[in-house]
Design an enzyme around this catalytic site. Structure first.
Site, PDB file in Angstrom:
ATOM      1  N   ARG A 207       0.594  -0.973   0.250  1.00 16.24           N
ATOM      2  CA  ARG A 207      -0.084   0.284  -0.027  1.00 16.24           C
ATOM      3  C   ARG A 207       1.058   1.193   0.327  1.00 16.24           C
ATOM      4  O   ARG A 207       2.499   1.300   0.545  1.00 16.24           O
ATOM      5  CB  ARG A 207      -0.615  -0.256   1.136  1.00 16.24           C
ATOM      6  CG  ARG A 207      -2.218  -1.168   1.265  1.00 16.24           C
ATOM      7  CD  ARG A 207      -2.843  -0.687  -0.028  1.00 16.24           C
ATOM      8  NE  ARG A 207      -4.143  -1.305   0.176  1.00 16.24           N
ATOM      9  CZ  ARG A 207      -4.471  -2.562  -0.652  1.00 16.24           C
ATOM     10  NH1 ARG A 207      -3.247  -2.896  -1.336  1.00 16.24           N
ATOM     11  NH2 ARG A 207      -5.356  -3.304  -0.971  1.00 16.24           N
ATOM     12  N   GLU A 236      -3.753   8.052  -3.682  1.00 14.69           N
ATOM     13  CA  GLU A 236      -4.431   6.911  -4.694  1.00 14.69           C
ATOM     14  C   GLU A 236      -5.546   7.494  -4.833  1.00 14.69           C
ATOM     15  O   GLU A 236      -6.430   7.829  -3.672  1.00 14.69           O
ATOM     16  CB  GLU A 236      -4.568   5.583  -5.005  1.00 14.69           C
ATOM     17  CG  GLU A 236      -3.024   5.007  -5.218  1.00 14.69           C
ATOM     18  CD  GLU A 236      -2.792   3.070  -4.872  1.00 14.69           C
ATOM     19  OE1 GLU A 236      -4.014   2.692  -4.613  1.00 14.69           O
ATOM     20  OE2 GLU A 236      -1.843   2.577  -5.067  1.00 14.69           O
ATOM     21  N   HIS A 253      -0.968   0.467  -9.010  1.00 19.42           N
ATOM     22  CA  HIS A 253      -1.702  -0.486  -8.583  1.00 19.42           C
ATOM     23  C   HIS A 253      -2.768  -1.694  -9.177  1.00 19.42           C
ATOM     24  O   HIS A 253      -3.865  -2.128  -9.292  1.00 19.42           O
ATOM     25  CB  HIS A 253      -2.989  -0.140  -7.523  1.00 19.42           C
ATOM     26  CG  HIS A 253      -3.454  -0.019  -6.094  1.00 19.42           C
ATOM     27  ND1 HIS A 253      -3.697  -0.060  -5.338  1.00 19.42           N
ATOM     28  CD2 HIS A 253      -3.219  -1.968  -6.299  1.00 19.42           C
ATOM     29  CE1 HIS A 253      -3.984  -0.770  -4.309  1.00 19.42           C
ATOM     30  NE2 HIS A 253      -4.391  -1.932  -4.699  1.00 19.42           N
TER      31      HIS A 253
HETATM   32  N1  LIG Z   1      -0.543  -4.444  -5.408  1.00 15.32           N
HETATM   33  C1  LIG Z   1      -1.614  -4.676  -5.185  1.00 15.32           C
HETATM   34  O1  LIG Z   1      -2.131  -5.199  -6.490  1.00 15.32           O
HETATM   35  C2  LIG Z   1      -2.530  -6.036  -4.431  1.00 15.32           C
HETATM   36  C3  LIG Z   1      -1.607  -5.361  -2.721  1.00 15.32           C
HETATM   37  N2  LIG Z   1      -1.762  -5.917  -2.046  1.00 15.32           N
HETATM   38  C4  LIG Z   1      -1.210  -5.893  -0.787  1.00 15.32           C
HETATM   39  O2  LIG Z   1      -0.422  -6.588  -0.099  1.00 15.32           O
HETATM   40  C5  LIG Z   1      -1.114  -6.580   1.470  1.00 15.32           C
HETATM   41  C6  LIG Z   1      -0.257  -7.819   2.426  1.00 15.32           C
HETATM   42  O3  LIG Z   1      -1.219  -9.324   1.333  1.00 15.32           O
HETATM   43  P1  LIG Z   1      -0.821 -10.770   1.920  1.00 15.32           P
HETATM   44  O4  LIG Z   1       0.236 -10.965   1.681  1.00 15.32           O
HETATM   45  O5  LIG Z   1      -1.728 -11.283   1.227  1.00 15.32           O
HETATM   46  O6  LIG Z   1      -1.622 -10.371   3.186  1.00 15.32           O
HETATM   47  P2  LIG Z   1      -1.146 -11.278   4.574  1.00 15.32           P
HETATM   48  O7  LIG Z   1      -2.228 -10.876   5.751  1.00 15.32           O
HETATM   49  O8  LIG Z   1      -1.035 -12.519   4.187  1.00 15.32           O
HETATM   50  O9  LIG Z   1       0.394 -11.071   5.243  1.00 15.32           O
HETATM   51  C7  LIG Z   1       1.334  -9.900   5.794  1.00 15.32           C
HETATM   52  C8  LIG Z   1       1.694 -10.236   6.494  1.00 15.32           C
HETATM   53  O10 LIG Z   1       2.207  -9.197   7.019  1.00 15.32           O
HETATM   54  C9  LIG Z   1       2.888  -9.249   7.850  1.00 15.32           C
HETATM   55  N3  LIG Z   1       3.272  -7.359   9.049  1.00 15.32           N
HETATM   56  C10 LIG Z   1       1.929  -6.878   9.461  1.00 15.32           C
HETATM   57  N4  LIG Z   1       2.527  -6.328  10.061  1.00 15.32           N
HETATM   58  C11 LIG Z   1       4.256  -5.997   9.973  1.00 15.32           C
HETATM   59  C12 LIG Z   1       5.339  -4.911  10.002  1.00 15.32           C
HETATM   60  N5  LIG Z   1       5.223  -4.027  10.726  1.00 15.32           N
HETATM   61  N6  LIG Z   1       6.257  -5.071   9.170  1.00 15.32           N
HETATM   62  C13 LIG Z   1       6.760  -6.878   9.020  1.00 15.32           C
HETATM   63  N7  LIG Z   1       5.756  -7.302   8.967  1.00 15.32           N
HETATM   64  C14 LIG Z   1       4.477  -7.467   9.378  1.00 15.32           C
HETATM   65  C15 LIG Z   1       1.924 -10.002   8.887  1.00 15.32           C
HETATM   66  O11 LIG Z   1       2.496 -10.637  10.395  1.00 15.32           O
HETATM   67  C16 LIG Z   1       1.301 -10.943   7.607  1.00 15.32           C
HETATM   68  O12 LIG Z   1       2.179 -11.934   7.777  1.00 15.32           O
HETATM   69  C17 LIG Z   1      -2.033  -6.614   1.283  1.00 15.32           C
HETATM   70  O13 LIG Z   1      -2.916  -6.086   3.013  1.00 15.32           O
HETATM   71  C18 LIG Z   1      -2.188  -5.849   0.331  1.00 15.32           C
HETATM   72  O14 LIG Z   1      -2.720  -4.170   1.102  1.00 15.32           O
HETATM   73  C19 LIG Z   1      -2.419  -7.307  -1.688  1.00 15.32           C
HETATM   74  C20 LIG Z   1      -2.751  -7.787  -3.264  1.00 15.32           C
HETATM   75  C21 LIG Z   1      -2.752  -7.042  -4.521  1.00 15.32           C
HETATM   76  O1  LIG Z   2      -6.569  -7.413  -2.995  1.00 14.10           O
HETATM   77  C1  LIG Z   2      -6.025  -6.036  -2.517  1.00 14.10           C
HETATM   78  O2  LIG Z   2      -6.338  -5.774  -1.288  1.00 14.10           O
HETATM   79  C2  LIG Z   2      -5.558  -5.156  -4.114  1.00 14.10           C
HETATM   80  O3  LIG Z   2      -5.039  -4.049  -3.729  1.00 14.10           O
HETATM   81  C3  LIG Z   2      -6.262  -5.199  -4.702  1.00 14.10           C
HETATM   82  O4  LIG Z   2      -5.643  -6.051  -6.584  1.00 14.10           O
HETATM   83  C4  LIG Z   2      -7.036  -3.956  -5.284  1.00 14.10           C
HETATM   84  O5  LIG Z   2      -7.865  -4.251  -6.405  1.00 14.10           O
HETATM   85  P1  LIG Z   2      -9.086  -2.885  -6.299  1.00 14.10           P
HETATM   86  O6  LIG Z   2     -10.012  -3.596  -5.254  1.00 14.10           O
HETATM   87  O7  LIG Z   2      -8.852  -1.989  -6.035  1.00 14.10           O
HETATM   88  O8  LIG Z   2      -9.617  -3.302  -7.632  1.00 14.10           O
END
Ligand SMILES: NC(=O)C1=CN([C@@H]2O[C@H](COP(=O)(O)OP(=O)(O)OC[C@H]3O[C@@H](n4cnc5c(N)ncnc54)[C@H](O)[C@@H]3O)[C@@H](O)[C@H]2O)C=CC1
Ligand SMILES: O=C(O)C(=O)[C@H](O)COP(=O)(O)O
Length: 382
Positions: A207, A236, A253
């Site tokens: 993020r 954003e 994103h």
């Molecule tokens: N750019 C994009 O299109 C996308 C972005 N994302 C973002 O990626 C993030 C992570 O996704 P996932 O791995 O699925 O989430 P998740 O919740 O499975 O893993 C996040 C990990 O970060 C760790 N964490 C929390 N606070 C922390 C800190 N201060 N320092 C280091 N580690 C910490 C947690 O313990 C957890 O293991 C989501 O929350 C979302 O915001 C997710 C999907 C798509």
């Molecule tokens: O799954 C997440 O977390 C993401 O960051 C998605 O890629 C966000 O996609 P939109 O919901 O903005 O279409």
């Protein structure tokens, strides 16, 4: 049953029409008035859901077809009787493919072997764990930082400052949080950015506000040695053009924007909604997903594994295309309103992107066994 949903949720009718009537709206246009008759709200990441939005509405179920939940006021909604669901891991594979494409591209531009870089992964959950697995298969050395997991007694992690001191590449995969024991808002502040190793690469697909964007721009003006790949931005859909100009790779994103990831997100929320309603899910992606078969890529068995790998990874996803589209939009958009609209439009009209399981690899004289095993472990069809 009436459902209000973000119009960008794919297979909405296919999954939900049997459960109620549906009103589709742009995610940013969903307001309290739109929810006057709604029992359920289905969103993606651009709708802020809090008590103010749901007050005096009949909404009792909110599902976000995304991994991230920072747009939901989880604390504020606790105890209000609203059931919340998200889609953990749904598009994690897409994010991994985005990171791999960044690594390939940055290595090419910096004439470096990316497989020799030491990669620091901050946040080792759904995305980070998959990324580590792929990088380990490729023999890439990884450093892992995840204080919440370390605090639960899990081992194999280093502290963030140690990771910053040692990693050639840093990829961020933390949720955005302002409260709690391990907040991530501005986790990368001026001091940590200045501490990055000489020639470090920093990739953020978590993020935007996980990095202090103003500090980042300042540090980037002082340190031309750094390479920056940003998929997410602090404000954003607005983007600081001056920061984008300092990026090697800039995208709107879309790291997780594979069709497969979005479809899994819809299916996971359909399943959660069925649980909420106390009914058995009758539908699945197996029935509803497009049956478009596998794409084929024939490689030459005479070429090196590295060459095959970059061909195959680039065929699946090439971040340079998204970077080019984004930069064109930044040039063409006039004022800030056009910039915001352009950001959303690139995401709404995103080209079809499938994950590597949809690509079957073969070679003219048959794929050598060792490469077949490697590509299969990486998730390709062989
Ligand atoms: N750019 C994009 O299109 C996308 C972005 N994302 C973002 O990626 C993030 C992570 O996704 P996932 O791995 O699925 O989430 P998740 O919740 O499975 O893993 C996040 C990990 O970060 C760790 N964490 C929390 N606070 C922390 C800190 N201060 N320092 C280091 N580690 C910490 C947690 O313990 C957890 O293991 C989501 O929350 C979302 O915001 C997710 C999907 C798509
Ligand atoms: O799954 C997440 O977390 C993401 O960051 C998605 O890629 C966000 O996609 P939109 O919901 O903005 O279409």
């Amino acid at each position: 049953m009436h459902i209000v949903a973000d119009e960008n949720i794919p297979l909405l009718d296919e999954f939900f029409a049997g459960l109620g009537s549906i009103t589709r709206l742009p995610g940013r246009a969903i307001d309290r008035a739109a929810l006057r008759q709604a029992d359920a709200l289905l969103v993606r990441s651009v709708t802020r859901v809090d008590q103010a939005l749901l007050r005096d509405t009949p909404v009792r179920f909110v599902g976000t077809c995304t991994i991230g939940t920072d747009h939901l006021d989880l604390d504020g909604l606790r105890g209000t009787g609203v059931s919340l669901a998200s889609a953990p891991g749904c598009n994690a594979r897409g994010v991994v493919e985005y990171v791999l494409s960044c690594l390939l591209t940055l290595a090419e531009r910096r004439a470096t072997d990316w497989r020799q870089q030491r990669v620091g992964i901050v946040g080792v959950g759904e995305v980070g764990t998959r990324l580590v697995r792929v990088l380990a298969t490729l023999g890439v050395e990884c450093l892992l930082c995840d204080p919440p997991r370390a605090a639960r007694g899990e081992t194999g992690f280093v502290g963030l400052d140690e990771l910053i001191a040692q990693a050639d590449v840093i990829s961020l995969h933390v949720p955005l949080s302002r409260e709690g024991a391990h907040p991530t808002w501005h986790l990368f502040d001026q001091a940590r950015l200045q501490a990055l190793r000489p020639n470090a690469w920093l990739i953020n697909s978590s993020r935007g506000p996980v990095i202090d964007n103003a500090a980042l721009e300042q540090v980037m003006t002082e340190r031309q040695d750094l390479a920056l790949a940003l998929d997410v931005w602090e404000h954003e859909p607005w983007v600081a053009r001056s920061l984008a100009a300092r990026c090697e790779l800039a995208t709107p994103h879309i790291a997780g924007y594979s069709l497969d990831g979005k479809l899994r997100g819809t299916e996971q929320i359909y399943q959660a909604f069925c649980r909420f309603l106390g009914i058995d899910p009758e539908l699945s992606l197996g029935q509803l997903a497009p049956q478009d078969g596998l794409a084929e890529l024939q490689l030459s068995a005479a070429t090196s594994t590295d060459w095959m790998l970059s061909r195959a990874l680039r065929w699946v996803y090439d971040v340079r295309d998204d970077d080019a589209r984004f930069r064109r939009m930044l040039v063409e958009a006039g004022d800030d309103a056009a910039l915001r609209a352009g950001f959303d439009r690139l995401r709404k009209d995103y080209p079809l992107r499938r994950e590597c399981a949809h690509l079957r690899l073969s070679a003219d004289a048959g794929l050598p066994a060792e490469q077949a095993r490697l590509f299969s472990e990486l998730g390709f069809s062989v």
